[in-house]
Write a protein that holds these residues in place. Structure first.
Motif, PDB file in Angstrom:
ATOM      1  N   LYS A 229     -15.397  10.238   2.815  1.00 35.55           N
ATOM      2  CA  LYS A 229     -15.487   8.810   3.138  1.00 35.55           C
ATOM      3  C   LYS A 229     -15.012   7.965   1.949  1.00 35.55           C
ATOM      4  N   GLU A 230     -15.464   8.327   0.753  1.00 39.93           N
ATOM      5  CA  GLU A 230     -15.076   7.594  -0.460  1.00 39.93           C
ATOM      6  C   GLU A 230     -13.572   7.705  -0.722  1.00 39.93           C
ATOM      7  N   LYS A 231     -13.014   8.893  -0.539  1.00 40.63           N
ATOM      8  CA  LYS A 231     -11.580   9.082  -0.774  1.00 40.63           C
ATOM      9  C   LYS A 231     -10.749   8.277   0.222  1.00 40.63           C
ATOM     10  N   PHE A 232     -11.136   8.314   1.506  1.00 36.44           N
ATOM     11  CA  PHE A 232     -10.421   7.535   2.515  1.00 36.44           C
ATOM     12  C   PHE A 232     -10.516   6.046   2.211  1.00 36.44           C
ATOM     13  N   THR A 233     -11.674   5.599   1.761  1.00 40.65           N
ATOM     14  CA  THR A 233     -11.851   4.192   1.406  1.00 40.65           C
ATOM     15  C   THR A 233     -10.943   3.818   0.240  1.00 40.65           C
ATOM     16  N   LYS A 234     -10.868   4.667  -0.770  1.00 36.26           N
ATOM     17  CA  LYS A 234     -10.005   4.387  -1.930  1.00 36.26           C
ATOM     18  C   LYS A 234      -8.537   4.334  -1.529  1.00 36.26           C
ATOM     19  N   VAL A 235      -8.115   5.249  -0.667  1.00 38.34           N
ATOM     20  CA  VAL A 235      -6.724   5.250  -0.213  1.00 38.34           C
ATOM     21  C   VAL A 235      -6.432   3.973   0.578  1.00 38.34           C
ATOM     22  N   SER A 236      -7.366   3.565   1.431  1.00 41.25           N
ATOM     23  CA  SER A 236      -7.204   2.327   2.184  1.00 41.25           C
ATOM     24  C   SER A 236      -7.073   1.132   1.230  1.00 41.25           C
ATOM     25  N   GLU A 237      -7.899   1.108   0.196  1.00 35.38           N
ATOM     26  CA  GLU A 237      -7.849   0.021  -0.788  1.00 35.38           C
ATOM     27  C   GLU A 237      -6.526   0.025  -1.559  1.00 35.38           C
ATOM     28  N   GLN A 238      -5.999   1.210  -1.855  1.00 38.80           N
ATOM     29  CA  GLN A 238      -4.706   1.299  -2.546  1.00 38.80           C
ATOM     30  C   GLN A 238      -3.596   0.704  -1.675  1.00 38.80           C
ATOM     31  N   HIS A 239      -3.614   1.044  -0.399  1.00 42.04           N
ATOM     32  CA  HIS A 239      -2.588   0.512   0.496  1.00 42.04           C
ATOM     33  C   HIS A 239      -2.772  -0.985   0.724  1.00 42.04           C
ATOM     34  N   GLN A 240      -4.013  -1.470   0.688  1.00 39.57           N
ATOM     35  CA  GLN A 240      -4.244  -2.913   0.768  1.00 39.57           C
ATOM     36  C   GLN A 240      -3.638  -3.598  -0.448  1.00 39.57           C
ATOM     37  N   GLY A 241      -3.758  -2.953  -1.604  1.00 35.02           N
ATOM     38  CA  GLY A 241      -3.130  -3.484  -2.816  1.00 35.02           C
ATOM     39  C   GLY A 241      -1.616  -3.555  -2.682  1.00 35.02           C
ATOM     40  N   HIS A 242      -1.013  -2.508  -2.103  1.00 37.47           N
ATOM     41  CA  HIS A 242       0.433  -2.516  -1.873  1.00 37.47           C
ATOM     42  C   HIS A 242       0.817  -3.655  -0.936  1.00 37.47           C
ATOM     43  N   LEU A 243       0.026  -3.828   0.114  1.00 42.55           N
ATOM     44  CA  LEU A 243       0.277  -4.888   1.088  1.00 42.55           C
ATOM     45  C   LEU A 243       0.200  -6.249   0.408  1.00 42.55           C
ATOM     46  N   ASN A 244      -0.811  -6.451  -0.412  1.00 36.34           N
ATOM     47  CA  ASN A 244      -0.958  -7.722  -1.137  1.00 36.34           C
ATOM     48  C   ASN A 244       0.228  -7.975  -2.068  1.00 36.34           C
ATOM     49  N   GLU A 245       0.708  -6.916  -2.738  1.00 36.77           N
ATOM     50  CA  GLU A 245       1.853  -7.063  -3.634  1.00 36.77           C
ATOM     51  C   GLU A 245       3.110  -7.463  -2.859  1.00 36.77           C
ATOM     52  N   LEU A 246       3.307  -6.816  -1.710  1.00 34.44           N
ATOM     53  CA  LEU A 246       4.483  -7.159  -0.898  1.00 34.44           C
ATOM     54  C   LEU A 246       4.409  -8.609  -0.431  1.00 34.44           C
ATOM     55  N   TYR A 247       3.232  -9.057   0.009  1.00 32.47           N
ATOM     56  CA  TYR A 247       3.083 -10.453   0.428  1.00 32.47           C
ATOM     57  C   TYR A 247       3.317 -11.409  -0.743  1.00 32.47           C
ATOM     58  N   SER A 248       2.904 -11.004  -1.928  1.00 37.20           N
ATOM     59  CA  SER A 248       3.113 -11.888  -3.086  1.00 37.20           C
ATOM     60  C   SER A 248       4.592 -12.035  -3.416  1.00 37.20           C
ATOM     61  N   LEU A 249       5.383 -11.028  -3.081  1.00 39.47           N
ATOM     62  CA  LEU A 249       6.828 -11.121  -3.312  1.00 39.47           C
ATOM     63  C   LEU A 249       7.483 -12.169  -2.410  1.00 39.47           C
ATOM     64  N   LEU A 250       6.837 -12.433  -1.294  1.00 45.21           N
ATOM     65  CA  LEU A 250       7.377 -13.421  -0.372  1.00 45.21           C
ATOM     66  C   LEU A 250       7.094 -14.854  -0.836  1.00 45.21           C
TER      67      LEU A 250
END
Length: 61
Positions: free
Chosen positions: A39-60
């Protein structure tokens, strides 16, 4: 900001979609995981991808 080409916008759009899907998938997997470590590992991976998503939106900007 520099004007993006159609190809760049297409790649950015695809990347946003993929990252959003990964956030949702790993979040759902974390919710259904029985093992706390998994559960913790899946949560961390989800948070990492949320970070990627936030970075991509910031580029816009």
């Amino acid at each position: 900001m520099t004007q993006l080409s159609e190809k760049e916008l297409s790649v950015l759009n695809d990347s946003l979609s993929e990252e959003e899907l990964l956030v949702k998938k790993f979040s759902m997997l974390a919710q259904h995981a029985q093992d706390p470590e998994v559960k913790e590992k899946f949560t961390k991976v989800s948070e990492q991808h949320q970070g990627h998503l936030n970075e991509l939106y910031s580029l816009l900007g």
